[in-house]
Design a protein around this motif. Structure first.
Motif, short mmCIF file in Angstrom:
data_model
loop_
_atom_site.label_atom_id
_atom_site.label_comp_id
_atom_site.label_asym_id
_atom_site.label_seq_id
_atom_site.Cartn_x
_atom_site.Cartn_y
_atom_site.Cartn_z
N LEU A 108 27.97 -50.52 6.08
CA LEU A 108 28.52 -51.18 7.27
C LEU A 108 28.20 -50.40 8.54
N ALA A 109 28.20 -49.07 8.44
CA ALA A 109 27.86 -48.26 9.62
C ALA A 109 26.41 -48.50 10.02
N ALA A 110 25.51 -48.58 9.05
CA ALA A 110 24.09 -48.79 9.37
C ALA A 110 23.85 -50.19 9.91
N ILE A 111 24.50 -51.19 9.32
CA ILE A 111 24.30 -52.56 9.78
C ILE A 111 24.85 -52.72 11.20
N GLY A 112 26.06 -52.22 11.44
CA GLY A 112 26.65 -52.36 12.77
C GLY A 112 25.85 -51.64 13.83
N SER A 113 25.42 -50.43 13.51
CA SER A 113 24.63 -49.67 14.48
C SER A 113 23.28 -50.32 14.72
N ALA A 147 22.25 -43.13 21.53
CA ALA A 147 22.74 -41.90 20.90
C ALA A 147 24.20 -42.07 20.47
N PHE A 148 25.03 -42.72 21.30
CA PHE A 148 26.42 -42.96 20.92
C PHE A 148 26.50 -43.89 19.71
N MET A 149 25.66 -44.91 19.69
CA MET A 149 25.66 -45.83 18.55
C MET A 149 25.23 -45.12 17.28
N GLU A 150 24.25 -44.27 17.39
CA GLU A 150 23.77 -43.55 16.22
C GLU A 150 24.80 -42.54 15.73
N SER A 151 25.61 -42.01 16.65
CA SER A 151 26.66 -41.07 16.22
C SER A 151 27.68 -41.77 15.33
N LEU A 152 27.95 -43.04 15.59
CA LEU A 152 28.87 -43.78 14.72
C LEU A 152 28.28 -43.95 13.32
N THR A 153 26.98 -44.12 13.22
CA THR A 153 26.34 -44.19 11.91
C THR A 153 26.45 -42.85 11.19
N TYR A 155 28.87 -40.74 11.58
CA TYR A 155 30.25 -40.65 11.10
C TYR A 155 30.41 -41.39 9.77
N GLY A 156 29.80 -42.56 9.65
CA GLY A 156 29.83 -43.29 8.38
C GLY A 156 29.17 -42.51 7.26
N LEU A 157 28.08 -41.82 7.57
CA LEU A 157 27.41 -40.98 6.57
C LEU A 157 28.31 -39.82 6.15
N VAL A 158 29.00 -39.21 7.11
CA VAL A 158 29.90 -38.10 6.79
C VAL A 158 31.04 -38.59 5.89
N ILE A 159 31.60 -39.74 6.18
CA ILE A 159 32.66 -40.29 5.34
C ILE A 159 32.14 -40.56 3.93
N ALA A 160 30.93 -41.11 3.84
CA ALA A 160 30.34 -41.38 2.53
C ALA A 160 30.12 -40.07 1.76
N LEU A 161 29.63 -39.04 2.43
CA LEU A 161 29.40 -37.76 1.74
C LEU A 161 30.71 -37.12 1.30
N VAL A 162 31.75 -37.24 2.12
CA VAL A 162 33.06 -36.70 1.73
C VAL A 162 33.58 -37.45 0.51
N LEU A 163 33.45 -38.76 0.49
CA LEU A 163 33.93 -39.53 -0.66
C LEU A 163 33.15 -39.20 -1.93
#
Length: 171
Positions: A108-113, A147-153, A155-163
């Motif tokens: 979802l982070a990649a699609i939205g971004s 750059a701001f849009m890519e930072s949200l992606t 963040y999604g990657l960080v959440i995925a790695l934590v999970l």
């Protein structure tokens, strides 16, 4: 004669077809919308009948209200909820659902971004084509917003790695 009558008939048929084309597409759209709504209602009715109905509440004595039972039930649920979230040693549900959640997070982070970046880039190109003299200003704003849009992606990657690798629900 006959040629003029055929030409006139062709023009009348062409006008009728051009007038009926929006009507037929509208009728088709209404029919498909109605069929989709009917199918959704049937699925909803079918799904609602698969669940077990809740038991009927017991008639309680109104003269002496008993409030300790619901309070005790809520307290027990509040005490047990944190332990339910942790996986047992042999449980595979929490890791499996964490992997699914990680997939949704990054997807979802990649699609939205990607959609946001595409829209922003397209609008920037439209603005530059209309006013080439402000191209430098628009380019700077575009790069900052990308750059701001890519930072949200990220963040999604960080959440995925934590999970996946540092899941707090897995002991």
């Amino acid at each position: 004669g006959v040629g003029e009558a055929l030409q006139r008939l062709k023009s009348i048929i062409g006008r009728v077809v051009s007038l009926c084309s929006p009507i037929s597409s509208m009728a088709r759209s209404i029919t498909l919308t109605g069929a989709t709504l009917a199918a959704a209602c049937l699925v909803l009715v079918k799904l609602s009948s698969t669940f077990v109905p809740a038991p009927a509440p017991l008639a309680m004595n109104t003269a002496a209200p008993v409030q300790s039972l619901p309070t005790a039930a809520f307290a027990a649920a509040a005490m047990a909820t944190p332990t339910v979230a942790y996986a047992d040693e042999g449980s595979v549900w929490i890791p499996a659902l964490s992997a699914v959640g990680a997939g949704f997070a990054i997807g979802l982070a990649a699609i939205g971004s990607g959609v946001g970046q595409g829209i922003a880039s397209g609008r920037c190109i439209d603005g530059i084509s209309r006013q080439p003299e402000v191209a430098d200003d628009l380019r700077g704003v575009l790069l900052l917003s990308l750059a701001f849009m890519e930072s949200l992606t990220i963040y999604g990657l960080v959440i995925a790695l934590v999970l996946l690798f540092a899941n707090p629900l897995i002991k």
